[in-house]
Design a protein around this motif. Structure first.
Motif, PDB file in Angstrom:
ATOM      1  N   THR A 292      35.330  46.996  39.006  1.00  0.00           N
ATOM      2  CA  THR A 292      35.956  48.405  38.580  1.00  0.00           C
ATOM      3  C   THR A 292      35.081  49.723  39.204  1.00  0.00           C
ATOM      4  O   THR A 292      33.849  49.644  39.090  1.00  0.00           O
ATOM      5  CB  THR A 292      35.978  48.489  36.901  1.00  0.00           C
ATOM      6  OG1 THR A 292      36.691  47.625  36.364  1.00  0.00           O
ATOM      7  CG2 THR A 292      36.630  49.728  36.363  1.00  0.00           C
ATOM      8  N   GLN A 293      35.867  50.611  39.539  1.00  0.00           N
ATOM      9  CA  GLN A 293      35.243  51.974  40.166  1.00  0.00           C
ATOM     10  C   GLN A 293      36.154  52.929  39.349  1.00  0.00           C
ATOM     11  O   GLN A 293      36.977  52.834  38.467  1.00  0.00           O
ATOM     12  CB  GLN A 293      35.364  51.931  41.560  1.00  0.00           C
ATOM     13  CG  GLN A 293      34.586  50.959  42.391  1.00  0.00           C
ATOM     14  CD  GLN A 293      33.431  51.498  42.710  1.00  0.00           C
ATOM     15  OE1 GLN A 293      32.923  52.387  43.419  1.00  0.00           O
ATOM     16  NE2 GLN A 293      32.223  50.795  41.771  1.00  0.00           N
ATOM     17  N   PHE A 294      35.484  54.278  39.564  1.00  0.00           N
ATOM     18  CA  PHE A 294      35.684  55.390  38.570  1.00  0.00           C
ATOM     19  C   PHE A 294      36.265  56.597  39.441  1.00  0.00           C
ATOM     20  O   PHE A 294      35.696  56.595  40.853  1.00  0.00           O
ATOM     21  CB  PHE A 294      34.861  55.665  37.710  1.00  0.00           C
ATOM     22  CG  PHE A 294      34.599  54.383  36.700  1.00  0.00           C
ATOM     23  CD1 PHE A 294      35.480  54.153  35.690  1.00  0.00           C
ATOM     24  CD2 PHE A 294      33.338  53.758  37.060  1.00  0.00           C
ATOM     25  CE1 PHE A 294      35.198  52.960  34.888  1.00  0.00           C
ATOM     26  CE2 PHE A 294      33.089  52.793  36.413  1.00  0.00           C
ATOM     27  CZ  PHE A 294      33.876  52.217  35.149  1.00  0.00           C
TER      28      PHE A 294
ATOM     29  N   THR B  75      40.537  48.988  39.043  1.00  0.00           N
ATOM     30  CA  THR B  75      40.032  47.215  39.119  1.00  0.00           C
ATOM     31  C   THR B  75      40.684  46.756  40.080  1.00  0.00           C
ATOM     32  O   THR B  75      42.035  46.797  40.256  1.00  0.00           O
ATOM     33  CB  THR B  75      40.165  46.929  37.734  1.00  0.00           C
ATOM     34  OG1 THR B  75      39.596  47.814  36.648  1.00  0.00           O
ATOM     35  CG2 THR B  75      39.853  45.636  37.504  1.00  0.00           C
ATOM     36  N   SER B  76      39.824  45.927  40.818  1.00  0.00           N
ATOM     37  CA  SER B  76      40.314  44.842  41.765  1.00  0.00           C
ATOM     38  C   SER B  76      40.803  43.619  41.119  1.00  0.00           C
ATOM     39  O   SER B  76      40.083  43.030  40.144  1.00  0.00           O
ATOM     40  CB  SER B  76      39.345  44.372  42.808  1.00  0.00           C
ATOM     41  OG  SER B  76      38.159  44.085  42.083  1.00  0.00           O
ATOM     42  N   LEU B  77      42.006  43.197  41.330  1.00  0.00           N
ATOM     43  CA  LEU B  77      42.710  41.777  41.057  1.00  0.00           C
ATOM     44  C   LEU B  77      42.650  40.989  42.130  1.00  0.00           C
ATOM     45  O   LEU B  77      43.679  40.994  42.640  1.00  0.00           O
ATOM     46  CB  LEU B  77      44.237  42.160  40.273  1.00  0.00           C
ATOM     47  CG  LEU B  77      44.081  43.251  39.187  1.00  0.00           C
ATOM     48  CD1 LEU B  77      45.477  43.351  38.705  1.00  0.00           C
ATOM     49  CD2 LEU B  77      43.106  43.198  38.176  1.00  0.00           C
ATOM     50  N   PHE B  78      41.934  40.058  42.078  1.00  0.00           N
ATOM     51  CA  PHE B  78      41.701  39.181  43.176  1.00  0.00           C
ATOM     52  C   PHE B  78      42.938  38.087  43.407  1.00  0.00           C
ATOM     53  O   PHE B  78      43.413  38.126  44.350  1.00  0.00           O
ATOM     54  CB  PHE B  78      40.370  38.162  43.024  1.00  0.00           C
ATOM     55  CG  PHE B  78      40.106  36.999  43.910  1.00  0.00           C
ATOM     56  CD1 PHE B  78      39.913  37.538  45.122  1.00  0.00           C
ATOM     57  CD2 PHE B  78      40.500  35.837  43.684  1.00  0.00           C
ATOM     58  CE1 PHE B  78      39.629  36.524  46.305  1.00  0.00           C
ATOM     59  CE2 PHE B  78      40.582  34.903  44.817  1.00  0.00           C
ATOM     60  CZ  PHE B  78      39.947  34.933  45.921  1.00  0.00           C
ATOM     61  N   LEU B  79      43.523  37.722  42.378  1.00  0.00           N
ATOM     62  CA  LEU B  79      44.453  36.676  42.266  1.00  0.00           C
ATOM     63  C   LEU B  79      45.864  37.464  42.565  1.00  0.00           C
ATOM     64  O   LEU B  79      46.682  37.001  43.396  1.00  0.00           O
ATOM     65  CB  LEU B  79      44.739  35.917  41.187  1.00  0.00           C
ATOM     66  CG  LEU B  79      43.520  35.111  40.770  1.00  0.00           C
ATOM     67  CD1 LEU B  79      43.708  34.331  39.317  1.00  0.00           C
ATOM     68  CD2 LEU B  79      43.390  33.787  41.770  1.00  0.00           C
TER      69      LEU B  79
END
Ligand code: CUK
Ligand code: CUA
Length: 650
Positions: A408-410, A418-422
């Motif tokens: 997560t970054q802001f 937020t990165s969602l890999f799948l």
């Protein structure tokens, strides 16, 4: 495809007006320009969105970028410096491995830096760099130093951003690998390095059947001495952890300053053995619904170590697990299934954890956890005696994100990304009400992501880079091993938009940090005769007119200068078997006037930027005639910048 250029007209009109204002005189009528653009768009098959993206990233020759990204160079053991928004690669920095162009790892000075990273006397010629961390003051990037961890060999490096050179590599045999590295405390008091794979501390041997009792993790707090610009191993300490396979780490800031947070993924204490009747590691480690977020009071740990409550293992002061558990240094909070990223919000109030096998992001409240810890209100203890807080009493809430949340970054507007890999997207969500407001697809399988100053107390938002693991159809085909894909995403529009794809053929980059470029104040040249590692005038610096060759028995000292377009001396005579101490100083003081220096067959290859001094030591064990020459096209007479190294047979 219907092409309308009405949307672009205002942009071109503005440009034309600017040209007039700049004294550009006559400007082409807007209509003519825009029809030219239409033709170009047609010819290249570009949509309006494509052209908008191009206008947002295109950076004309001579114009500089607003941000610089420091990205891990993965297995190369280097750091990659990239400009944003242009996505131009500006520099590679040699860190854990020799880098020939920079002469890094070829002269005595940088060989000594690399030697700092030896383990058990073994030279290591690769690294698995994961997390770069910019130095911070008051929780904000200060542009002075960069740190990066090598997961494979448990090493941390210090890069000075005055000259973008690696100055120090440290390692401790206490631990055998790391992952939660490098992360800095808000004033760079410490650089945190946490184990990934548990081993017996100090490099001892124990069968994994004794995993629970003999294997351990640890968080190393490397003390950074800002006045020296170096890590001080003697003032560093570690905290012993259970062998839960700690993952990423982050330091608290503002209200949570003095604390640090670490994920773990193996409360099951699995250790593999799939040919020995055990479940394979990945399923063994995924049995429990909850793992433990490690909540660490590092200031308290610092006090206890200062009071002598440590054991020394492999030369490192280690606060024992029993002391950490009993003294409130280490507390656990359950965290959902196979967590990966842990990121502190800019105000320091919340801790966001992504669970790889959970669809939620969990938002822990530091205030709630601190109140429970202060009241000693625990739900129980783990088998090692570490107190555990109630999950539901520790969280502010959970955000339904999607499949495979990682990092997560802001931004500056109260949003988290937020990165969602799948699911292979970036999810934008509101920190206030924990609701997803937008998603943008990435190509493909995003790992980390980085927003502008996105880890600091005052993020800029604006740009985000999705660091994608797979590239599939994105670029020309280059065989089975593909580059990774850095995608620049615009955060200023209501819907996130991908602007640019940068293939990175130096894998595998994991993480990066993005800093406002004007915070960096690098030097242009070295002081005459400066040793870049010590920053001092080199002992053997060569002054113009004092070039010479001195023999002391079989030790030959060559004092050589380089300036456009010659080396002095350009003939060096030694005898077979002599030890040669080559002292080379660049007499240049003109910006960008770099020379290289190479000797055939002796693996001599250095870079001398203006003012720089290097030493090279080797044994002249091969008789013969060896051309030596400058390896940088420095001047019209560059090819003439050469000479002979003559080794007379005995
Ligand atoms: S990372 Cu090291 S496994 Cu998600 Cu920070 Cu790639
Ligand atoms: Cu000096 Cu080419």
């Amino acid at each position: 495809m219907r092409l309308s250029t009405s949307w672009i007209t205002p942009l071109l009109a503005t440009a034309a007006a600017a040209a007039v204002a700049c004294g550009g005189g006559k400007s082409a009528p807007t209509g003519a320009a825009s029809s030219g653009v239409t033709d170009l768009m047609k010819a290249r098959g570009l949509s309006e969105a494509d052209v908008t993206a191009a206008l947002k990233t295109y950076t004309p020759s001579g114009k500089h970028d607003e941000y610089l990204v420091f990205a891990s160079g993965g297995h190369s053991g280097q750091v990659i410096v990239i400009g944003v928004p242009s996505m131009r690669i500006i520099k590679y920095i040699g860190v854990f491995t020799p880098e020939p162009w920079q002469g890094y790892g070829f002269d005595d000075q940088t060989k000594a830096v690399l030697a700092g990273g030896r383990r058990s006397g073994q030279d290591l010629t690769w690294a698995d760099t994961h997390h770069p961390a910019l130095s911070e003051s008051g929780g904000d990037y200060d542009g002075k130093y960069l740190f990066i961890g090598d997961k494979a060999n448990a090493r941390v490096a210090v890069i000075d951003l005055a000259d973008f050179m690696t100055k120090q590599i440290v390692t401790t045999e206490l631990i055998g690998s790391d992952h939660g590295a490098a992360f800095v405390t808000p004033n760079t008091e410490y650089v945190i390095e946490t184990t990934q794979y548990a081993t017996p501390l100090g490099g001892k041997y124990a069968d994994p059947k004794e995993y629970k009792d003999k294997y351990r993790g640890a968080a190393v707090f490397w003390k950074f001495d800002r006045t020296k610009g170096r890590i001080d191993p003697a003032a560093s300490f570690a905290i012993e952890f259970p062998p839960y396979v700690q993952d990423l780490a982050d330091a608290g800031k503002k209200v949570s300053d003095g604390w640090a947070f670490f994920n773990s993924i193996n409360t099951e204490l699995a250790w593999g053995g799939n040919l020995e009747g055990n479940p394979p590691m990945e399923s063994g480690m995924s049995q429990n619904d909850m793992d433990y977020l490690h909540v660490v009071n590092w200031r308290k740990a610092e006090e206890l170590v200062a009071a002598g409550k440590f054991e020394t293992i492999a030369g490192m002061k280690v606060l024992p697990l029993s002391v950490a558990a009993a003294e409130g240094v280490l507390t656990f909070v359950p965290e959902p299934k196979s967590p990966h990223g842990v990121d502190i919000t800019p105000d320091g109030k919340d801790i966001v954890v992504g669970g790889k096998l959970d669809t939620h992001g969990t938002v822990y409240s530091f205030e709630k956890m601190k109140a429970l810890i202060d009241a000693k209100q625990y739900e129980g203890k783990d088998p090692y005696g570490v107190p555990i807080l109630s999950f539901k009493d520790s969280i502010r809430g959970q955000v339904e994100l999607g499949l495979g949340p990682l990092h997560t970054q802001f931004d500056d507007k109260g949003f988290a990304y937020t990165s969602l890999f799948l699911e292979t997207v970036v999810a934008k969500w509101s920190l206030a009400d924990l609701k997803v407001v937008d998603k943008v697809p990435t190509h493909y399988n995003i790992g980390h992501l980085v927003s502008a100053e996105g880890d600091t107390v005052s993020p800029d938002g604006k740009y985000l880079i999705a660091m994608n693991k797979w590239a599939l159809d994105r670029f020309n085909l280059v065989g089975p091993l593909l580059p990774q894909n850095f995608q620049l995403v615009d955060l200023t529009t209501p819907k996130m938009q991908v602007l640019y794809d940068l293939p990175l053929p130096l894998g595998e980059p994991h993480y990066a940090q993005m800093i406002k470029a004007d915070k960096l104040k690098p030097i242009e040249i070295y002081k005459p005769g400066e040793d870049p590692i010590t920053g001092e005038h080199a002992t053997h610096a060569v002054e113009g007119g004092k070039e010479r060759v001195e023999r002391q028995g079989d030790q030959v000292h060559v004092y050589m200068s380089a300036i456009r377009s010659n080396f002095k001396p350009d003939i060096v005579r030694v005898k077979e078997g002599d030890t040669v101490h080559w002292h080379l100083t660049s007499l240049e003081q003109a910006y960008d006037a770099t020379h290289g220096f190479a000797i055939n067959s002796y693996n001599v290859n250095v870079s001398v930027e203006p003012g720089k001094h290097v030493d090279i030591t080797f044994k002249a064990d091969k008789p013969g005639v060896f051309p030596m020459y400058c390896t940088e096209f420095c001047s019209a007479l560059h090819l003439e910048m050469a000479g002979y190294f003559l080794v007379e047979p005995r």
